[in-house]
Design an enzyme around this catalytic site. Structure first.
Site, PDB file in Angstrom:
ATOM      1  N   LEU A  69       7.109  -2.482   8.996  1.00  0.00           N
ATOM      2  CA  LEU A  69       7.067  -3.083  10.129  1.00  0.00           C
ATOM      3  C   LEU A  69       8.221  -2.888  11.094  1.00  0.00           C
ATOM      4  O   LEU A  69       8.469  -3.230  12.161  1.00  0.00           O
ATOM      5  CB  LEU A  69       7.484  -4.640   9.695  1.00  0.00           C
ATOM      6  CG  LEU A  69       6.614  -5.358   8.734  1.00  0.00           C
ATOM      7  CD1 LEU A  69       7.117  -6.835   8.199  1.00  0.00           C
ATOM      8  CD2 LEU A  69       4.964  -5.428   9.111  1.00  0.00           C
ATOM      9  N   ARG A  70       8.871  -1.652  10.705  1.00  0.00           N
ATOM     10  CA  ARG A  70       9.565  -0.960  11.488  1.00  0.00           C
ATOM     11  C   ARG A  70      10.924  -1.568  11.920  1.00  0.00           C
ATOM     12  O   ARG A  70      11.847  -1.102  12.509  1.00  0.00           O
ATOM     13  CB  ARG A  70       9.019  -0.706  12.955  1.00  0.00           C
ATOM     14  CG  ARG A  70       7.798   0.186  12.633  1.00  0.00           C
ATOM     15  CD  ARG A  70       7.833   1.535  11.957  1.00  0.00           C
ATOM     16  NE  ARG A  70       6.716   2.367  12.053  1.00  0.00           N
ATOM     17  CZ  ARG A  70       6.664   3.229  11.317  1.00  0.00           C
ATOM     18  NH1 ARG A  70       7.313   3.792  10.373  1.00  0.00           N
ATOM     19  NH2 ARG A  70       5.520   4.139  11.537  1.00  0.00           N
ATOM     20  N   ASP A 311      -1.475   0.665   4.619  1.00  0.00           N
ATOM     21  CA  ASP A 311      -0.565   1.753   4.569  1.00  0.00           C
ATOM     22  C   ASP A 311      -0.309   1.886   6.302  1.00  0.00           C
ATOM     23  O   ASP A 311      -0.039   2.943   6.898  1.00  0.00           O
ATOM     24  CB  ASP A 311      -1.025   2.996   4.376  1.00  0.00           C
ATOM     25  CG  ASP A 311       0.215   4.225   4.261  1.00  0.00           C
ATOM     26  OD1 ASP A 311       1.245   3.625   4.123  1.00  0.00           O
ATOM     27  OD2 ASP A 311      -0.281   5.388   4.265  1.00  0.00           O
ATOM     28  N   HIS A 315       3.163   3.184  15.538  1.00  0.00           N
ATOM     29  CA  HIS A 315       3.983   4.099  16.447  1.00  0.00           C
ATOM     30  C   HIS A 315       3.737   3.881  17.929  1.00  0.00           C
ATOM     31  O   HIS A 315       2.854   3.334  18.267  1.00  0.00           O
ATOM     32  CB  HIS A 315       3.631   5.181  16.225  1.00  0.00           C
ATOM     33  CG  HIS A 315       3.816   6.129  14.810  1.00  0.00           C
ATOM     34  ND1 HIS A 315       4.970   6.218  14.421  1.00  0.00           N
ATOM     35  CD2 HIS A 315       3.025   6.501  13.812  1.00  0.00           C
ATOM     36  CE1 HIS A 315       5.064   6.805  13.233  1.00  0.00           C
ATOM     37  NE2 HIS A 315       3.728   6.871  13.031  1.00  0.00           N
TER      38      HIS A 315
END
Lengths: 431, 330
Positions: A69-70, A311, A315
């Site tokens: 989820l960054r 997965d 970005h």
């Protein structure tokens, strides 16, 4: 609080609940955030809302075993708010995040931060994989017992290398002391070297550094041996090579406790898709051969692979705008998890209940979660989709902050119409 | 449209020169013919070897990897076509300050260049630049990672043609580090497109790509067997860092097994030619006696390098002038 959740009946749909071997025209009644009943409406129950699911499939909310989820640390790529919203649009109600955040999820404090953010957004349940080693450096063990108490599902080194096999052995022993599962993306980093595509005819032709199949199978062999020696429970994530599955099958047959998942893209793309230096197909582990893809499909059908994950790795556009070897790996994949799995039903690889099982009870069992099933009293995590809706994936219509998908412009059959998380409607295409 | 070759204009003319892949025999022959006409220009002993084909054009040498020889021949080729030349060694400037390749590109575009000559350590870098730069700019690949070095391959083809005339009956052996060689990959494609009867690669297994046969070659691990009855032997350069370690045990053993000596040369056809893209490691890839001997055509390769680069540059920019003229008259 729970008093304020409106009660719901989902009627006229085909209810598919593989955990309970249900596949029938049954209504689903939800009250107080939980499943109240399936089939006939209980006496005296008057739902606040009725969802007409005529022609649609009603199944447990999907569980995704591998997502980034960054947040915290890489918010330019995605946030818990943006990515859980994308999950709700995709019928996913439980997300299991990897610990390679910044700072690394190696302490209860980081887990608490993630838990709070997820609660604020309210779109989906976010559960953590804790770091296997401090800062994922592969040297010192993390405080796994504390992570377990804070609610981590399992521990993993998130694909980062462990210093040596002794550290791996000790990490497995320590984890198994507390009954914590260890998730591993198997890779021998020396054999991998700088490999960025499958070592095969494409790497030979394009002169791209090859990532040999043996970099995975050697690691699987090592990990299986250590699982046997330590009695630890290993779950293999994102397998790419057919031979890895064969090895794991044999080990399971010998009584070693193991499980496996595969990323949905591995069931559709091959090394050929990275031809022409298509950085959208730069993934780790790499896309393999058609033979591997077909064997992975078979393994999903037979149950040798118990779960399909996304997965998910969102970005910013710049990350993929580099020459192939220098570009970032990964796919923004939440929104294609169900569509790609349903494609396997269209292609007669899976029947529908099996497809749904690999996205619900399969991952739930691996992660020891009480979700992914619709028996009475369970949390009302539900996905409703129209199996006949045709649609095309467009980058600018993706909900995820990351638009990096090699499936842009693909046509899909099957679209989520409603998602309920803990009884609340988190997505409704009609709304 | 994945298989659209973006090196070509809609009417099949050369727009970029990125790889031999996807170019047909006629186009390769056209490059060789034009280069041949440029070599005769140099042979006439004229004091001014310039032609005004690219007057007013600006060509930027974008070298992200060090190279003196290749850059010099590109520069010379551009100057002989009367173009202005800008040399940029990026490895030492922008990217070390954290600027991305795309940022560097945008900055250079703002300087109104007509062509980028690109060398980069990553395979696919030239394709990447060609697909991201402004549409009026041509990109010529001067070597990308282990992928492609098409002007080197074409100058080798020119050298072979000057000695052998017809490609079809030829057996060609390429010896050395095939795995890491962009030169070998481009040569194999060019030789097969031009229709030679056999391409062989000769190397120990550590220096062979996976399933090398899939590249359209016969694979040998023994030099003696591999060069038997061949018409052309191409020796590849062995990078210093590959001579010791896990790929090869030593220079000494490599030379014993794969080094070309006069003795071994007798196994090939009597009129065999020996080539090397340079610079040679004497006593590693070949004996001095072979490098300087009667079969060696290594120095001809260097002068052909300028002619090939002139040909490719003028064809790429010429195709654009043509389409521009068409637009103006339309």
């Amino acid at each position: 609080m729970s008093d304020s959740i409106p009660s719901v009946s989902i009627i006229n749909g085909r209810l598919v609940d593989p955990a309970n071997q249900v596949d029938d025209m049954l209504d689903l009644h939800i009250s107080q955030g939980h499943i109240l009943a399936t089939g006939d409406k209980p006496a005296g129950f008057e739902p606040d809302k009725v969802i007409d699911a005529s022609g649609k499939i009603v199944c447990p909310g999907l569980i995704d075993l591998s997502v980034r989820l960054r947040e915290p640390g890489l918010e330019s790529k995605g946030t818990i708010a943006t990515e859980t919203r994308a999950a709700a649009h995709a019928g996913i109600t439980t997300l299991i995040t990897l610990p390679d955040t910044s700072p690394v999820t190696d302490s209860p404090a980081v887990m608490e931060l993630i838990r709070r953010r997820a609660k604020q957004s309210g779109h989906a349940r976010v559960l953590c994989l804790g770091a296997l080693t401090k800062n994922l450096d592969g040297k010192e063990l993390s405080e796994m017992a504390a992570l377990q108490n804070a609610g981590c599902v399992a521990v993993t080194n998130a694909g980062r290398p462990l210093g040596n096999t002794l550290i791996e052995r000790r990490a497995l022993e320590y984890a198994s002391t507390f009954g914590i599962k260890v998730f591993i993306k198997p890779e021998d980093r020396h054999l991998r070297n700088k490999g960025c595509v499958n070592e095969g005819i494409i790497s030979s032709r394009l002169g791209l550094p090859g990532y040999p199949e043996a970099a995975e199978t050697v690691a699987v062999a090592r990990d299986v041996a250590l699982a046997e020696a330590t009695g630890a429970y290993i779950h293999f994530q994102c397998i790419s090579a057919a031979k890895s599955v064969n090895q794991i099958n044999r080990a399971c047959h010998d009584g070693i406790q193991l499980s496996v998942d595969v990323a949905a893209h591995q069931l559709h793309l091959t090394e050929m898709d990275a031809d022409d230096f298509n950085t959208g197909c730069h993934v780790d582990p790499p896309l393999r051969t058609l033979r591997d893809r077909d064997a992975l499909r078979e393994a999903v059908a037979s149950g040798s692979i118990q779960a399909i994950c996304s997965d998910h790795q969102p970005h910013e556009p710049d990350a993929k705008d580099h020459p192939f070897p220098d570009s970032a790996t990964g796919i923004s994949a939440l929104e294609t998890l169900l569509p790609l799995t349903l494609k396997l039903v269209d292609e007669k690889v899976l029947d529908l209940p099996t497809a749904i099982a690999r996205l619900t009870i399969g991952p739930a069992t691996i992660a020891n979660l009480p979700f992914g099933r619709l028996d009475n009293g369970r949390s009302a995590d539900v996905c409703v989709f129209d199996p006949d809706a045709f649609w095309q994936l467009e980058a600018d219509k993706m909900i995820s902050q990351g638009k990096n998908s090699p499936f842009v412009n693909w046509e899909f059959h099957g679209k989520v119409t409603q998602t309920l998380f803990e009884g609340r409607i988190t997505y409704d295409s009609d709304a | 449209m994945r298989h659209h070759n973006h090196q070509l204009t809609e009417d099949g003319k050369l727009k970029h020169f990125l790889s031999i892949e996807g170019l047909n025999k006629n186009l390769l022959t056209e490059i060789l013919d034009l280069a041949e006409s440029f070599t005769s220009l140099a042979d006439q002993g004229r004091s001014v070897k310039k032609v005004p084909l690219l007057r007013g054009k600006t060509i930027t040498n974008l070298f992200f990897e060090n190279s003196t020889r290749t850059r010099t021949t590109f520069e010379l080729a551009a100057k002989r076509l009367s173009a202005d030349v800008l040399n940029l060694n990026i490895s030492t400037s922008a990217t070390s300050k954290g600027e991305s390749l795309l940022d560097t590109l945008r900055n250079l575009e703002a300087m109104h260049c007509d062509m980028f000559v690109v060398r980069h350590a990553s395979s696919g870098a030239a394709h990447f630049i060609a697909s991201h730069c402004a549409p009026h700019i041509s990109v010529v690949n001067a070597g990308d990672g282990s992928h492609s070095h098409p002007t080197q391959a074409m100058l080798d083809m020119l050298t072979i043609r000057q000695h052998k005339e017809d490609f079809t009956p030829l057996r060609v052996a390429i010896v050395g580090d095939i795995l890491h060689s962009r030169v070998a990959r481009s040569q194999i494609l060019a030789l097969n497109t031009l229709g030679v009867s056999e391409v062989r690669v000769i190397a120990p297994r550590t220096l062979l790509p996976y399933d090398a046969r899939s590249m359209g070659v016969h694979v040998f691990t023994d030099l003696h067997e591999g060069i038997r009855d061949v018409d052309v032997i191409i020796m590849l350069r062995l990078q210093k860092e590959r001579m010791t370690g896990a790929l090869l045990p030593s220079e000494h053993e490599y030379f014993n097994l794969y080094g070309l000596t006069e003795d071994k040369l007798h196994l090939a056809k009597p009129d065999v030619i020996v080539m090397h893209p340079g610079p040679i490691n004497r006593g590693v890839e070949m004996d001095s006696a072979v490098a300087d001997g009667e079969h060696s055509v290594i120095l001809e390769q260097v002068s052909n390098g300028i002619a090939i680069r002139m040909a490719v540059m003028s064809m790429c920019l010429g195709s654009r002038q043509e389409s521009q003229r068409k637009e103006e008259t339309a």
